[in-house]
Structure formats: C-alpha cells, structure tokens
Design a protein around this motif. Structure first.
Motif, PDB file in Angstrom:
ATOM      1  N   ALA A   1     -40.244  13.438 -33.046  1.00  0.00           N
ATOM      2  CA  ALA A   1     -39.952  13.803 -31.945  1.00  0.00           C
ATOM      3  C   ALA A   1     -40.554  15.555 -31.265  1.00  0.00           C
ATOM      4  N   GLY A   2     -40.419  16.110 -32.707  1.00  0.00           N
ATOM      5  CA  GLY A   2     -41.316  16.975 -32.650  1.00  0.00           C
ATOM      6  C   GLY A   2     -39.779  18.275 -33.050  1.00  0.00           C
ATOM      7  N   VAL A   3     -38.679  17.827 -33.477  1.00  0.00           N
ATOM      8  CA  VAL A   3     -37.761  18.771 -33.453  1.00  0.00           C
ATOM      9  C   VAL A   3     -37.711  20.151 -34.854  1.00  0.00           C
ATOM     10  N   GLY A   4     -38.580  19.944 -35.351  1.00  0.00           N
ATOM     11  CA  GLY A   4     -38.686  21.063 -36.664  1.00  0.00           C
ATOM     12  C   GLY A   4     -39.334  21.728 -35.643  1.00  0.00           C
ATOM     13  N   ALA A   5     -40.944  21.932 -35.585  1.00  0.00           N
ATOM     14  CA  ALA A   5     -41.317  22.225 -34.663  1.00  0.00           C
ATOM     15  C   ALA A   5     -41.052  23.241 -33.416  1.00  0.00           C
ATOM     16  N   ILE A   6     -40.232  22.178 -33.059  1.00  0.00           N
ATOM     17  CA  ILE A   6     -39.190  22.723 -31.657  1.00  0.00           C
ATOM     18  C   ILE A   6     -38.550  24.147 -31.580  1.00  0.00           C
ATOM     19  N   VAL A   7     -37.561  23.674 -32.202  1.00  0.00           N
ATOM     20  CA  VAL A   7     -36.526  24.076 -32.981  1.00  0.00           C
ATOM     21  C   VAL A   7     -37.181  25.973 -33.695  1.00  0.00           C
ATOM     22  N   THR A   8     -38.212  25.533 -35.106  1.00  0.00           N
ATOM     23  CA  THR A   8     -38.971  27.383 -35.284  1.00  0.00           C
ATOM     24  C   THR A   8     -39.641  27.521 -34.054  1.00  0.00           C
ATOM     25  N   ALA A   9     -39.945  26.714 -33.051  1.00  0.00           N
ATOM     26  CA  ALA A   9     -41.192  27.942 -32.961  1.00  0.00           C
ATOM     27  C   ALA A   9     -39.978  28.417 -31.511  1.00  0.00           C
ATOM     28  N   THR A  10     -38.727  28.629 -30.850  1.00  0.00           N
ATOM     29  CA  THR A  10     -38.292  29.171 -30.308  1.00  0.00           C
ATOM     30  C   THR A  10     -37.641  30.164 -30.627  1.00  0.00           C
ATOM     31  N   ARG A  11     -36.872  30.174 -32.315  1.00  0.00           N
ATOM     32  CA  ARG A  11     -36.928  30.854 -33.092  1.00  0.00           C
ATOM     33  C   ARG A  11     -37.482  31.871 -33.878  1.00  0.00           C
ATOM     34  N   CYS A  12     -39.178  32.088 -33.892  1.00  0.00           N
ATOM     35  CA  CYS A  12     -40.043  32.295 -34.073  1.00  0.00           C
ATOM     36  C   CYS A  12     -41.349  32.562 -33.315  1.00  0.00           C
ATOM     37  N   PRO A  13     -41.285  33.148 -32.438  1.00  0.00           N
ATOM     38  CA  PRO A  13     -42.546  33.174 -31.604  1.00  0.00           C
ATOM     39  C   PRO A  13     -43.941  33.172 -31.654  1.00  0.00           C
ATOM     40  N   ASP A  14     -43.896  34.650 -32.857  1.00  0.00           N
ATOM     41  CA  ASP A  14     -44.686  35.037 -32.854  1.00  0.00           C
ATOM     42  C   ASP A  14     -45.643  34.604 -34.146  1.00  0.00           C
ATOM     43  N   ALA A  15     -45.380  33.355 -34.905  1.00  0.00           N
ATOM     44  CA  ALA A  15     -45.829  32.299 -35.736  1.00  0.00           C
ATOM     45  C   ALA A  15     -46.599  31.396 -34.666  1.00  0.00           C
ATOM     46  N   SER A  16     -47.759  31.277 -35.108  1.00  0.00           N
ATOM     47  CA  SER A  16     -48.572  29.823 -35.014  1.00  0.00           C
ATOM     48  C   SER A  16     -47.656  28.129 -35.383  1.00  0.00           C
ATOM     49  N   VAL A  17     -47.003  27.393 -35.219  1.00  0.00           N
ATOM     50  CA  VAL A  17     -46.854  26.605 -34.856  1.00  0.00           C
ATOM     51  C   VAL A  17     -48.202  24.451 -35.211  1.00  0.00           C
ATOM     52  N   VAL A  18     -47.811  24.214 -36.049  1.00  0.00           N
ATOM     53  CA  VAL A  18     -48.615  22.827 -36.280  1.00  0.00           C
ATOM     54  C   VAL A  18     -47.302  22.251 -36.211  1.00  0.00           C
ATOM     55  N   MET A  19     -47.699  20.829 -35.835  1.00  0.00           N
ATOM     56  CA  MET A  19     -47.008  19.759 -36.243  1.00  0.00           C
ATOM     57  C   MET A  19     -47.906  18.281 -36.545  1.00  0.00           C
ATOM     58  N   THR A  20     -47.371  17.808 -37.814  1.00  0.00           N
ATOM     59  CA  THR A  20     -48.370  16.777 -38.215  1.00  0.00           C
ATOM     60  C   THR A  20     -47.631  15.462 -38.200  1.00  0.00           C
ATOM     61  N   ASP A  21     -48.413  14.343 -37.640  1.00  0.00           N
ATOM     62  CA  ASP A  21     -47.785  12.901 -38.431  1.00  0.00           C
ATOM     63  C   ASP A  21     -48.740  12.056 -39.273  1.00  0.00           C
ATOM     64  N   VAL A  22     -48.356  10.672 -39.148  1.00  0.00           N
ATOM     65  CA  VAL A  22     -49.434   9.678 -39.528  1.00  0.00           C
ATOM     66  C   VAL A  22     -49.357   8.768 -37.925  1.00  0.00           C
ATOM     67  N   ASN A  23     -48.296   9.527 -37.005  1.00  0.00           N
ATOM     68  CA  ASN A  23     -48.234   8.048 -36.169  1.00  0.00           C
ATOM     69  C   ASN A  23     -49.076   8.931 -34.630  1.00  0.00           C
ATOM     70  N   PRO A  24     -49.975   8.031 -34.282  1.00  0.00           N
ATOM     71  CA  PRO A  24     -49.792   9.334 -32.569  1.00  0.00           C
ATOM     72  C   PRO A  24     -48.849   8.929 -32.104  1.00  0.00           C
ATOM     73  N   ARG A  25     -47.748   8.038 -31.591  1.00  0.00           N
ATOM     74  CA  ARG A  25     -47.217   7.660 -30.745  1.00  0.00           C
ATOM     75  C   ARG A  25     -46.095   8.855 -30.773  1.00  0.00           C
ATOM     76  N   ALA A  26     -45.627   9.272 -32.336  1.00  0.00           N
ATOM     77  CA  ALA A  26     -44.669  10.352 -32.647  1.00  0.00           C
ATOM     78  C   ALA A  26     -45.182  11.386 -32.106  1.00  0.00           C
ATOM     79  N   LEU A  27     -47.243  11.667 -32.129  1.00  0.00           N
ATOM     80  CA  LEU A  27     -47.887  13.106 -31.764  1.00  0.00           C
ATOM     81  C   LEU A  27     -47.254  13.488 -30.481  1.00  0.00           C
ATOM     82  N   ARG A  28     -47.869  12.174 -29.432  1.00  0.00           N
ATOM     83  CA  ARG A  28     -47.694  12.344 -28.155  1.00  0.00           C
ATOM     84  C   ARG A  28     -46.691  12.234 -27.997  1.00  0.00           C
ATOM     85  N   LEU A  29     -44.731  11.466 -28.690  1.00  0.00           N
ATOM     86  CA  LEU A  29     -44.202  12.596 -27.491  1.00  0.00           C
ATOM     87  C   LEU A  29     -43.511  13.976 -27.794  1.00  0.00           C
ATOM     88  N   ALA A  30     -43.805  13.784 -29.469  1.00  0.00           N
ATOM     89  CA  ALA A  30     -43.742  15.931 -29.606  1.00  0.00           C
ATOM     90  C   ALA A  30     -44.591  16.912 -29.093  1.00  0.00           C
TER      91      ALA A  30
END
Length: 313
Positions: free
Chosen positions: A145-174
């Motif tokens: 659902a994107g928890v790791g990417a979102i929590v990280t991005a809100t705390r490290c706003p200067d970094a670029s963030v990539v979120m990967t998954d094998v599930n297209p539905r997960a990437l859509r909701l993330a």
C-alpha cells in the motif's frame, strides 16, 4: 464530468481527512472475531463501512462520500439490498491508506495491518539520520500500500523515492496513497531491482513471512519457514547500496529448536559483502496459531525482527 477511478479514490482520501476519519486495522483474526459479533452485521458508521468492511444501507453515507465511491467503482451489492465497499481505509501517523477490503482472500490483495504500523515506526527510528548524499535514492521493495515509501518521503524530502512491487494492483493503490499524502514516488513493477537506476542509499522491505497454503503473494514468505522472501530481498538490495547505504528489513523469522535461520543467513550475507549487521527481535511470539499447521510442526515460535545492513562509507 466523469472522474477517473484513481482520481475519485484520491479525492475520497482527501474527503476522509477533512472528516478526521480514523481506523486502526487489526490482524485478520481479530477482524474476523469483531465482525462475527451479532451487533456487527450491518454498518452504523463510516468506520464500519471503510474500516470493518461491513455491508451498509445505501442512505448511510453522506452524499459526497457515496458519490466518490460510486465514481471509483468501489461498491458492490450485498445481501438484503445492502452495499459493501471494495476497499478499506486505514490511518497511520498523519496519513490515510487505501487497501483491500476484508477478507483479503484474492491473490492480488493489497494488505495493510499491524505489521504496517510496526514497519513505519522502525523506519522513523532508523531515519532520524536521512541520507546526506546529493541525489540520494530510497527504494521501498515490495511496497504494498506504499507505507514504506510514504513514511520515508515525508521524513527525507530531499531524497528520490522508488516503490516496487510484483502486484499491479498494489502499485496502483500505493500511487493513489502517495499522491494523497503529497509524496512524489516512482512506481516500478517488477520482482527485482533491475529497473532501478543508480545506487541506493536506503532500501526498505516489509516482506511476507508466513507460509501460505494458498500461495498468495502478499502473504507467502516461501521456504525457510517463511524467511526465503526476506533473504531474497536482502540478496538483491545489498549489492546496490551506495557507500554508507543501508538496507532496513522488517519481517518475521521462525525459531526452530532455539535457532534463528534467517539471522544466521543474514550474518553470512552481510559478511560476504563486507557490511555490518544490526539485528534484533522486537516481538518474540506472533501468529502462534500457525504452529498448529504441518508446515510449522518443528517451529518453536515466530519472532518479529528488524535487521539493518550497512555498507561502509
């Protein structure tokens, strides 16, 4: 004007935030116990609809929420002329996350639960020191659902963030969750990191760690009593770490006759790459009901663990 379903789901999260919506998602076992109670047969509140996944009368929701759910194609018919949401919405820290409705029986279900909260807290504790390298890159492997990417991005706003998954539905909701949180994150479909360019400063992983007889992707941790997926993610992440880079793993590990096979495998892997490992149990005993199954007949307990592997500067 016709809205794209993704836009409608994003607007739904915004509308729910404005209404101070909150729902903490429990384990599937707890969820099942609660909704089996006689007074939980039909929804009486917004949290019953979007948290507990209870069927509801068409006139229960206010017009704006009902319109957005309709526009997103997020409603299905239930018995007795009632409706049911195809999604749940959960609160974590200051954000809302949309994910699959209960029960999560489908192979492509997008899971969210107590592990999501513990994973988020582990990230916050580890990222008191954000990567300082110019152009730093953070990758959330198996983002769900994107928890790791979102929590990280809100705390490290200067970094670029990539979120990967094998599930297209997960990437859509993330992607929907990230946009609603005001986070820019690149979604990447795939089972490995070949699509990620450059070095990685922080790699995150919260993989499945239970053996699932149905083989559902979001739940099945594979061999090693469920530890195989965790080890595979470590194997793909460590060679990609930048100098000073870290791999943060939150997972479960089966303890067999007092031995932690995952811990030993990570010690060897970190040593092979000349990296250091910090490893600790954060909960000694979870999912005890799994020990009654044949797959866990030789297991003492399932522990929740965090591991941080760091490449030297």
């Amino acid at each position: 004007m016709t809205h794209h379903p993704d836009s409608s789901l994003g607007e739904l999260l915004t509308a729910l935030k404005a209404r101070n919506y909150r729902f903490v998602t429990p384990t599937p076992a707890t969820h099942a116990r609660i909704v089996a109670r006689p007074d939980r047969r039909e929804a009486r509140s917004l949290a019953d609809v979007l948290g507990w996944s209870l069927p509801f009368a068409p006139d229960l929701l206010d017009a704006d929420i009902r319109r957005l759910l309709d526009a997103a194609g997020a409603l299905e018919e239930a018995e007795g002329g009632l409706l049911r949401s195809c999604y749940r919405v959960s609160s974590l820290h200051d954000q809302l996350y949309i994910h699959s409705a209960f029960p999560t029986d489908a192979e492509d279900s997008v899971f969210f639960g107590p592990d999501s909260y513990r994973f988020a807290d582990a990230i916050v504790a580890e990222l008191e020191g954000c990567p300082r390298r110019h152009g730093a890159q953070i990758v959330d492997i198996g983002t769900g659902a994107g928890v790791g990417a979102i929590v990280t991005a809100t705390r490290c706003p200067d970094a670029s963030v990539v979120m990967t998954d094998v599930n297209p539905r997960a990437l859509r909701l993330a992607r929907i969750n990230a946009r609603a949180a005001g986070v820019e994150a690149q979604p990447l479909l795939g089972a490995d990191l070949t699509g990620v360019e450059g070095e990685i400063d922080v790699a995150l992983a919260n993989p499945p760690y239970i053996i699932d007889e149905a083989g559902r992707t979001y739940r099945d941790g594979g061999g090693m009593h469920g530890g195989e997926v965790s080890l595979d993610m470590a194997r793909m992440a460590l060679p990609r770490l930048a100098p000073g880079g870290r791999f943060l793993l939150y997972t479960g590990s089966a303890i067999v006759r007092g031995e932690d096979e995952l811990h030993q495998a990570l010690i060897a892997l970190a040593g092979d790459h000349g990296m250091s490992l910090r490893y600790r149990e954060i909960d000694p005993d979870v999912f005890g009901e799994e020990l009654e199954t044949e797959a866990y007949a030789d297991v003492d307990r399932i522990a929740l663990v965090t591991a941080v592997v760091t490449r030297p500067d």
